[in-house]
Design an enzyme around this catalytic site. Structure first.
Site, PDB file in Angstrom:
ATOM      1  N   HIS B 265       0.837  -1.210   0.000  1.00  0.00           N
ATOM      2  CA  HIS B 265       0.000   0.000   0.000  1.00  0.00           C
ATOM      3  C   HIS B 265       0.872   1.261   0.000  1.00  0.00           C
ATOM      4  O   HIS B 265       0.739   2.121  -0.874  1.00  0.00           O
ATOM      5  CB  HIS B 265      -0.914  -0.011   1.238  1.00  0.00           C
ATOM      6  CG  HIS B 265      -1.774   1.208   1.377  1.00  0.00           C
ATOM      7  ND1 HIS B 265      -3.083   1.245   0.966  1.00  0.00           N
ATOM      8  CD2 HIS B 265      -1.507   2.448   1.867  1.00  0.00           C
ATOM      9  CE1 HIS B 265      -3.590   2.451   1.200  1.00  0.00           C
ATOM     10  NE2 HIS B 265      -2.650   3.206   1.752  1.00  0.00           N
ATOM     11  N   GLU B 266       1.761   1.353   0.980  1.00  0.00           N
ATOM     12  CA  GLU B 266       2.634   2.533   1.050  1.00  0.00           C
ATOM     13  C   GLU B 266       3.555   2.573  -0.168  1.00  0.00           C
ATOM     14  O   GLU B 266       3.883   3.649  -0.671  1.00  0.00           O
ATOM     15  CB  GLU B 266       3.451   2.538   2.345  1.00  0.00           C
ATOM     16  CG  GLU B 266       2.627   2.494   3.642  1.00  0.00           C
ATOM     17  CD  GLU B 266       1.579   3.591   3.765  1.00  0.00           C
ATOM     18  OE1 GLU B 266       1.764   4.672   3.185  1.00  0.00           O
ATOM     19  OE2 GLU B 266       0.539   3.347   4.425  1.00  0.00           O
ATOM     20  N   HIS B 269       1.855   4.461  -2.866  1.00  0.00           N
ATOM     21  CA  HIS B 269       2.025   5.910  -2.679  1.00  0.00           C
ATOM     22  C   HIS B 269       3.410   6.343  -3.167  1.00  0.00           C
ATOM     23  O   HIS B 269       3.557   7.364  -3.837  1.00  0.00           O
ATOM     24  CB  HIS B 269       1.918   6.274  -1.194  1.00  0.00           C
ATOM     25  CG  HIS B 269       0.514   6.278  -0.645  1.00  0.00           C
ATOM     26  ND1 HIS B 269      -0.482   7.058  -1.175  1.00  0.00           N
ATOM     27  CD2 HIS B 269      -0.046   5.613   0.399  1.00  0.00           C
ATOM     28  CE1 HIS B 269      -1.606   6.882  -0.468  1.00  0.00           C
ATOM     29  NE2 HIS B 269      -1.369   5.999   0.488  1.00  0.00           N
ATOM     30  N   GLU B 295      -4.643   7.641  -3.022  1.00  0.00           N
ATOM     31  CA  GLU B 295      -5.175   6.367  -2.528  1.00  0.00           C
ATOM     32  C   GLU B 295      -5.530   5.428  -3.684  1.00  0.00           C
ATOM     33  O   GLU B 295      -5.500   4.211  -3.535  1.00  0.00           O
ATOM     34  CB  GLU B 295      -6.382   6.604  -1.620  1.00  0.00           C
ATOM     35  CG  GLU B 295      -6.029   7.254  -0.287  1.00  0.00           C
ATOM     36  CD  GLU B 295      -5.057   6.428   0.555  1.00  0.00           C
ATOM     37  OE1 GLU B 295      -5.129   5.192   0.520  1.00  0.00           O
ATOM     38  OE2 GLU B 295      -4.214   7.047   1.243  1.00  0.00           O
TER      39      GLU B 295
END
Lengths: 500, 500
Positions: B265-266, B269, B295
């Site tokens: 997830h990170e 980003h 997101e």
């Protein structure tokens, strides 16, 4: 301007400067500890911008007129305010002499050169570092020329790191040491060598880290305010004020004493910094006064305490608990002797107490000659190796274990090394004084650092930078500083260990 | 003023702002990762001073007149310069409306409240956090009042985090999701549950860290520019520019999937940020344009890729290599099903894809009511627990696993949560579009992220903040954004897994 307002502005200005110091400090700390490899340019850019702001803040017209105003009214200021104004004006009067673009370019060069040094050391590639180091030396000479035209540039930097020190002073000081220590080292070399096998072996990093935190607590550091990280070269830094202190160490998996004494050494710096009176925080008086006094504290904890019999007796049970396989069959006396083994070696930070000063002398000689124009940067490795052979009788296998071992030159700490030796000598005389009123050995054997730290706080730490190094020395010692306490301490200790 | 000079000054100003962003970013990052426990006040103080400088820099007369001048000549500017001036003037026109002392006090409050949140979460003590959170909510309402007087304050903040979004928009969007997902969750609940025992067990931290770095490399992050650290709540931050990016994770020793999906997830980003065209660095256009688009990328990598069958097949050998005892007797299909288990749960960041939006809806409802004055901060825990019972059918055992679980409110990210759900929906529609030209499953199964990342870079990342979120969506999708792609994706995937 009203005096009352000016005094308030003096405090606001220092608070602001502390914030910039914090930002620059944490950027540097991040670069040394955590940052991904290829981010140095990005960081150098930001540090360049912030340094420019600091320069403007410290030397801007508004600041100068404030400080000149306060200086004119100095009789109406407190002792602390007087010292703040003195120190800030001193810096300004100096910085003003450096053209701003050169100052900024130099800060950016330092960020870059530290980064290159890391790679160069890793790959033992002096050629990679050489052009940066050449620029650093050029910058150092140029700055000395701007700040103290006509003065010998190396004398300028020696005095910057330790007020009152010069080439003449160092030549005399090192001369005294050499006179006593060379025969001592010779005698030790002829005596049967001590066995240091107990501190060698395998010591997992996570256990060494646990040991490091134990040592930090033991010597009296408050871990809620003092952090520990890992870096190539151990160091200590205050961030913003003495309320946020960081020390770093480097774990050698095959030798437990390397990180151990780094931690106690850096811990000494951190004790000194965090021991500043709280009302000095966010002012230029926060933290230690000079490199020499700083090293007196770090080497006091590292050697006079850390390498003493009672200290080793105190920590021995912890060593056995953490490293049972290594220490189950040892005695505290074995460890005491092992950590005090005297042997000419390659790495300064791991040198024993007796040969240590020779490492410092070599750097002193080389710096003096490069700054003086008698030696070129490109010839440093060869000269380094030659002096290690001459002074210590050993061959340097590569630059990683030679001229590239210390980070200092990469951030322009040229003229700093002598303070390590001076600090050691100050510390020995402090210890002699402390023993007049405190049973140091008894306290340390029990692990009770209270009285020792209270003495240091009361006589040294709490002043921060309020007193000049010379004033502080005289106040603590009640007389002049002399190298003899140090030499006598070494002679006595090692005569005992080596049965001379 | 000459236009040429003004354009140069525009770039210098942004470079300066980047340096301050870097300093504030690294101070915050240090606080989250490394700093000793009791140093928050010291850090808040420095951040307060630097924020004051940023405020002056961004809203000072010199800046305003420069930007107004450029705005008057906007037809002579490049598209990039126009957007820079637009974004900076927008910020200034807003910041100018906030009294400086309140702005600074609020920044200092946020530093402190984040620190208190950590302790409050650790000890599950909402009462400790409550006074700070009350002040944060008050501050958020007050700022909205200054910046958009007359506008509903929650609408103001929703639009700040995602341009064009409002309560009306969210009510409709969440309504559509609720209509389709509630029946889906009901059907899943009635079907036989999947077995997720393979991802539970014992997973040592150092092996999870090795796995994290493997995943970062696999999805295409450049570890020379992207760092990994450990924090309570995972996050991503750019420092100074997209050339220095940091992601964080949190290792749960009994569940390998927690950190795994945090990292992916990170990592999403970080891919987005570091994918900005290099010539956007040190400008306000560097990095992602909005929370929603951000997101969309993080949840694209986490779910649409990370929780897909081909991805699990690709990483399975590494799982077996690192954790042989846990995975020796499993198949990739077992892991695929385990990481897609749907089950109402307490922690948002660990929720499955299907119930995830309910977690977001609860936060949306609560924020809306607190900002709207219909709910008091002190009543948040009780309402939180009531809604978790109502929406998800579960009892919240304590505030640590309830209202204190997310850090967002502690740093005033109020109105941010809906962007998680919107982003998920954007991502699903991006994936549908990508599949028109790329064999996504085939690439991922081989571990070849090249084509997928190239598509995202070309269509999304390279623009940084150059295009508005709405423009970007339309450009990528070639038509309007619709929630249907997301709902259809979920229905299809989970009908298969649960054999509905």
């Amino acid at each position: 301007m009203e005096l009352k307002e000016a005094r308030e502005r003096l405090m606001t200005l220092q608070a602001k400067m502390s914030a910039y110091d914090h930002a620059l400090g944490i950027l540097n700390y991040d670069g040394e500890t955590t940052a991904p490899k290829a981010t140095a340019d990005n960081r150098a850019r930001s540090m360049g911008v912030l340094s420019e702001e600091v320069y403007r803040l410290q030397t801007g017209e508004e600041t100068v007129s404030l400080l000149e105003f306060l200086d004119e009214h100095k009789d109406e200021l407190t002792e602390k305010e007087q010292r703040m104004v003195f120190l800030m004006l001193k810096d300004i009067r100096q910085m003003k002499k450096i053209p701003m673009d050169e100052y900024i370019a130099f800060q950016m060069l330092l960020a870059k050169s530290q980064d290159v040094w890391h790679t160069a050391k890793e790959t033992s590639d002096f050629a990679l570092f050489e052009p940066y180091l050449t620029q650093v030396y050029d910058g150092v000479k140029k700055i000395a020329g701007y700040c103290a035209p006509g003065k010998d540039p190396y004398d300028y930097w020696l005095n910057e790191f330790e007020e009152g020190v010069s080439k003449e002073y160092c030549d005399k000081f090192f001369g005294e040491l050499r006179e006593k220590l060379v025969p001592l080292i010779k005698k030790i070399g002829e005596a049967p060598q001590v066995d240091d096998s107990c501190i060698k072996g395998h010591f997992p990093e996570y256990k060494q880290e646990e040991f490091a935190r134990y040592l930090m607590k033991l010597i009296g550091l408050d871990l809620d305010h003092v952090g520990l990280s890992t870096t190539e070269h151990p160091f200590t830094t205050s961030l913003g004020s003495h309320f946020d202190e960081r020390i770093t160490t480097n774990y050698k998996l095959d030798n437990v004493s390397s990180s151990m004494f780094s931690v106690v050494h850096e811990g000494g710096h951190a004790l000194y910094d965090t021991g500043s009176a709280d009302d000095l925080a966010y002012t230029v008086l926060d933290g230690g006064v000079s490199m020499g006094i700083h090293e007196s504290q770090s080497r006091f904890y590292e050697n006079l305490i850390g390498r003493s019999r009672p200290f080793i007796e105190c920590i021995f049970p912890k060593l056995v608990e953490l490293f049972p396989e290594n220490f189950a069959d040892c005695t505290p006396e074995d460890v005491y002797r092992a950590v005090n083994k005297v042997e000419p070696s390659l790495i300064r930070t791991e040198a024993d107490e007796v040969t240590y000063c020779l490492h410092v002398m070599i750097r002193y000689e080389l710096e003096k000659r490069v700054v003086g124009g008698e030696l070129e940067v490109k010839d440093l490795p060869a000269e380094w190796n030659r002096l290690y052979k001459e002074y210590l009788g050993i061959d340097v296998p590569d630059d990683k274990h030679g001229v590239l071992q210390d980070s200092h030159w990469s951030f322009a700490a040229i003229g700093y090394f002598p303070s390590y030796a001076l600090g050691s000598a100050y510390g020995a005389q402090f210890m002699k004084k402390m023993r007049e009123t405190i049973d140091v050995d008894g306290c340390i054997a029990k692990g009770d650092f209270g009285p020792v730290n209270a003495w240091n706080r009361e006589h040294i730490w709490k002043y921060g930078s309020l007193l000049k190094p010379g004033e502080l020395l005289e106040k603590v010692l009640g007389g002049p500083f002399e190298a003899s306490a140090y030499v006598e301490y070494l002679e006595k200790k090692y005569t005992d260990i080596y049965g001379l």
